[in-house]
Scaffold this motif. Structure first.
Motif, PDB file in Angstrom:
ATOM      1  N   GLN A   1      43.706  67.977  30.450  1.00 52.80           N
ATOM      2  CA  GLN A   1      44.993  68.232  31.088  1.00 52.80           C
ATOM      3  C   GLN A   1      44.867  67.837  32.554  1.00 52.80           C
ATOM      4  OE1 GLN A   1      45.894  72.449  30.818  1.00 52.80           O
ATOM      5  NE2 GLN A   1      43.754  72.897  30.557  1.00 52.80           N
ATOM      6  N   TRP A   2      46.004  67.638  33.207  1.00 48.73           N
ATOM      7  CA  TRP A   2      45.983  67.193  34.596  1.00 48.73           C
ATOM      8  C   TRP A   2      45.559  68.340  35.495  1.00 48.73           C
ATOM      9  CZ3 TRP A   2      47.871  68.081  39.405  1.00 48.73           C
ATOM     10  CH2 TRP A   2      47.705  67.037  40.315  1.00 48.73           C
ATOM     11  N   MET A   3      44.572  68.083  36.374  1.00 41.33           N
ATOM     12  CA  MET A   3      44.069  69.082  37.309  1.00 41.33           C
ATOM     13  C   MET A   3      43.775  68.436  38.651  1.00 41.33           C
ATOM     14  SD  MET A   3      41.208  71.174  35.198  1.00 41.33           S
ATOM     15  CE  MET A   3      41.206  70.978  33.438  1.00 41.33           C
ATOM     16  N   SER A   4      43.784  69.266  39.685  1.00 39.02           N
ATOM     17  CA  SER A   4      43.385  68.776  41.005  1.00 39.02           C
ATOM     18  C   SER A   4      42.804  69.913  41.827  1.00 39.02           C
ATOM     19  CB  SER A   4      44.580  68.171  41.748  1.00 39.02           C
ATOM     20  OG  SER A   4      45.479  69.186  42.146  1.00 39.02           O
ATOM     21  N   VAL A   5      42.014  69.537  42.819  1.00 40.28           N
ATOM     22  CA  VAL A   5      41.517  70.475  43.822  1.00 40.28           C
ATOM     23  C   VAL A   5      41.400  69.703  45.128  1.00 40.28           C
ATOM     24  CG1 VAL A   5      39.074  70.086  43.286  1.00 40.28           C
ATOM     25  CG2 VAL A   5      39.782  72.224  44.381  1.00 40.28           C
ATOM     26  N   THR A   6      41.814  70.340  46.220  1.00 35.14           N
ATOM     27  CA  THR A   6      41.786  69.717  47.542  1.00 35.14           C
ATOM     28  C   THR A   6      41.230  70.699  48.553  1.00 35.14           C
ATOM     29  OG1 THR A   6      43.719  68.368  47.032  1.00 35.14           O
ATOM     30  CG2 THR A   6      43.195  68.658  49.358  1.00 35.14           C
ATOM     31  N   VAL A   7      40.357  70.205  49.439  1.00 36.20           N
ATOM     32  CA  VAL A   7      39.828  71.005  50.538  1.00 36.20           C
ATOM     33  C   VAL A   7      39.971  70.191  51.811  1.00 36.20           C
ATOM     34  CG1 VAL A   7      37.835  72.220  51.477  1.00 36.20           C
ATOM     35  CG2 VAL A   7      38.137  72.096  49.014  1.00 36.20           C
ATOM     36  N   GLN A   8      40.459  70.842  52.871  1.00 38.80           N
ATOM     37  CA  GLN A   8      40.616  70.172  54.162  1.00 38.80           C
ATOM     38  C   GLN A   8      40.142  71.099  55.268  1.00 38.80           C
ATOM     39  OE1 GLN A   8      44.648  69.316  55.299  1.00 38.80           O
ATOM     40  NE2 GLN A   8      44.033  68.095  57.058  1.00 38.80           N
ATOM     41  N   ALA A   9      39.181  70.638  56.069  1.00 37.24           N
ATOM     42  CA  ALA A   9      38.777  71.365  57.262  1.00 37.24           C
ATOM     43  C   ALA A   9      39.746  70.992  58.383  1.00 37.24           C
ATOM     44  CB  ALA A   9      37.349  71.004  57.660  1.00 37.24           C
ATOM     45  N   ARG A  10      40.127  71.972  59.198  1.00 37.10           N
ATOM     46  CA  ARG A  10      41.097  71.717  60.266  1.00 37.10           C
ATOM     47  C   ARG A  10      40.599  70.589  61.158  1.00 37.10           C
ATOM     48  NH1 ARG A  10      44.260  76.352  63.380  1.00 37.10           N
ATOM     49  NH2 ARG A  10      44.997  76.546  61.254  1.00 37.10           N
ATOM     50  N   GLY A  11      41.467  69.589  61.371  1.00 40.13           N
ATOM     51  CA  GLY A  11      41.134  68.435  62.196  1.00 40.13           C
ATOM     52  C   GLY A  11      40.554  67.269  61.417  1.00 40.13           C
ATOM     53  N   ASN A  12      40.308  67.447  60.135  1.00 40.00           N
ATOM     54  CA  ASN A  12      39.762  66.374  59.300  1.00 40.00           C
ATOM     55  C   ASN A  12      40.719  66.044  58.164  1.00 40.00           C
ATOM     56  OD1 ASN A  12      37.486  66.406  60.866  1.00 40.00           O
ATOM     57  ND2 ASN A  12      36.176  67.359  59.349  1.00 40.00           N
ATOM     58  N   ARG A  13      40.448  64.939  57.498  1.00 33.32           N
ATOM     59  CA  ARG A  13      41.254  64.552  56.337  1.00 33.32           C
ATOM     60  C   ARG A  13      40.914  65.425  55.138  1.00 33.32           C
ATOM     61  NH1 ARG A  13      41.518  57.987  56.143  1.00 33.32           N
ATOM     62  NH2 ARG A  13      42.783  57.782  58.012  1.00 33.32           N
ATOM     63  N   ALA A  14      41.875  65.563  54.258  1.00 28.29           N
ATOM     64  CA  ALA A  14      41.669  66.319  53.027  1.00 28.29           C
ATOM     65  C   ALA A  14      40.831  65.509  52.046  1.00 28.29           C
ATOM     66  CB  ALA A  14      43.013  66.667  52.404  1.00 28.29           C
ATOM     67  N   VAL A  15      40.023  66.207  51.259  1.00 24.86           N
ATOM     68  CA  VAL A  15      39.230  65.589  50.204  1.00 24.86           C
ATOM     69  C   VAL A  15      39.750  66.138  48.886  1.00 24.86           C
ATOM     70  CG1 VAL A  15      36.925  65.296  49.244  1.00 24.86           C
ATOM     71  CG2 VAL A  15      37.235  65.425  51.721  1.00 24.86           C
ATOM     72  N   THR A  16      40.096  65.233  47.952  1.00 22.59           N
ATOM     73  CA  THR A  16      40.743  65.632  46.707  1.00 22.59           C
ATOM     74  C   THR A  16      40.019  65.063  45.499  1.00 22.59           C
ATOM     75  OG1 THR A  16      42.896  65.685  47.795  1.00 22.59           O
ATOM     76  CG2 THR A  16      42.918  65.529  45.410  1.00 22.59           C
ATOM     77  N   ASP A  17      39.981  65.853  44.441  1.00 22.74           N
ATOM     78  CA  ASP A  17      39.560  65.377  43.126  1.00 22.74           C
ATOM     79  C   ASP A  17      40.709  65.689  42.181  1.00 22.74           C
ATOM     80  OD1 ASP A  17      38.064  64.431  40.958  1.00 22.74           O
ATOM     81  OD2 ASP A  17      37.258  66.422  40.541  1.00 22.74           O
ATOM     82  N   LYS A  18      41.243  64.646  41.538  1.00 18.01           N
ATOM     83  CA  LYS A  18      42.356  64.863  40.621  1.00 18.01           C
ATOM     84  C   LYS A  18      42.227  63.929  39.438  1.00 18.01           C
ATOM     85  CE  LYS A  18      45.359  61.838  43.285  1.00 18.01           C
ATOM     86  NZ  LYS A  18      46.589  61.731  44.046  1.00 18.01           N
TER      87      LYS A  18
ATOM     88  N   GLY B   1      36.844  69.046  40.389  1.00 18.10           N
ATOM     89  CA  GLY B   1      35.888  69.315  41.443  1.00 18.10           C
ATOM     90  C   GLY B   1      34.495  69.407  40.856  1.00 18.10           C
ATOM     91  N   PRO B   2      33.561  69.836  41.622  1.00 21.60           N
ATOM     92  CA  PRO B   2      33.688  70.451  42.928  1.00 21.60           C
ATOM     93  C   PRO B   2      33.945  69.438  44.047  1.00 21.60           C
ATOM     94  CG  PRO B   2      31.392  70.339  42.285  1.00 21.60           C
ATOM     95  CD  PRO B   2      32.188  69.834  41.124  1.00 21.60           C
ATOM     96  N   VAL B   3      34.640  69.914  45.073  1.00 22.31           N
ATOM     97  CA  VAL B   3      34.903  69.135  46.279  1.00 22.31           C
ATOM     98  C   VAL B   3      34.291  69.905  47.445  1.00 22.31           C
ATOM     99  CG1 VAL B   3      36.703  68.357  47.850  1.00 22.31           C
ATOM    100  CG2 VAL B   3      36.998  68.077  45.408  1.00 22.31           C
ATOM    101  N   THR B   4      33.487  69.220  48.252  1.00 18.81           N
ATOM    102  CA  THR B   4      32.791  69.876  49.361  1.00 18.81           C
ATOM    103  C   THR B   4      33.122  69.172  50.667  1.00 18.81           C
ATOM    104  OG1 THR B   4      30.966  70.469  47.884  1.00 18.81           O
ATOM    105  CG2 THR B   4      30.525  70.556  50.248  1.00 18.81           C
ATOM    106  N   VAL B   5      33.373  69.966  51.720  1.00 23.52           N
ATOM    107  CA  VAL B   5      33.581  69.434  53.068  1.00 23.52           C
ATOM    108  C   VAL B   5      32.732  70.228  54.049  1.00 23.52           C
ATOM    109  CG1 VAL B   5      35.942  68.666  52.589  1.00 23.52           C
ATOM    110  CG2 VAL B   5      35.562  70.900  53.628  1.00 23.52           C
TER     111      VAL B   5
END
Length: 129
Positions: free
Chosen positions: A75-92, A100-104
């Motif tokens: 099924q369709w899934m996503s996870v996004t993590v963004q540290a303030r001041g940086n671009r978001a990192v996404t796995d979808k 995921g996992p997505v690490t920043v």
């Protein structure tokens, strides 16, 4: 058929049965093991109608993954993590057990986390400040 050929066939049969038995034991635990694929300690859980986003932190790194309420079918899934001041990192994509996992690297900065499974989703706003 000589006794050596019989022993080889019996040995091969036992190897196949043992391997398939181990695989059968490993597969049901996959969804459970998914929640521990991020290093560190769990600092936040974001439940929503179709799943949960788990957030972990260790040594300035933030890791997140989305786990569906009903794993096992794609099924369709996503996870996004963004540290303030940086671009978001996404796995979808279309996954069976987790996105995921997505690490920043966040250091001491706030992070924003979001996740989705099918039509359900959640977004945290700025957390872990």
């Amino acid at each position: 058929m000589d006794s050596a050929a019989i022993r080889r066939r019996v040995g091969l049969g036992l190897a196949v049965l043992t391997g398939s038995g181990l695989l059968a034991l490993a597969v049901p635990g996959t969804a459970q093991a998914a929640s521990s694929t991020c290093p560190g300690r769990e600092v936040k859980t974001l439940p929503f109608t179709t799943g949960t986003v788990h957030v972990y932190k260790r040594d300035g790194y933030v890791c997140a993954l989305t786990i569906p309420d009903h794993p096992g079918r794609k099924q369709w899934m996503s996870v996004t993590v963004q540290a303030r001041g940086n671009r978001a990192v996404t796995d979808k994509g279309r996954y069976s057990y987790h996105a995921g996992p997505v690490t920043v690297h966040a250091g001491h900065r706030c992070v924003r986390v979001s996740g989705a499974v099918a039509s359900g989703s959640v977004a945290s706003g700025w957390i872990l400040c």
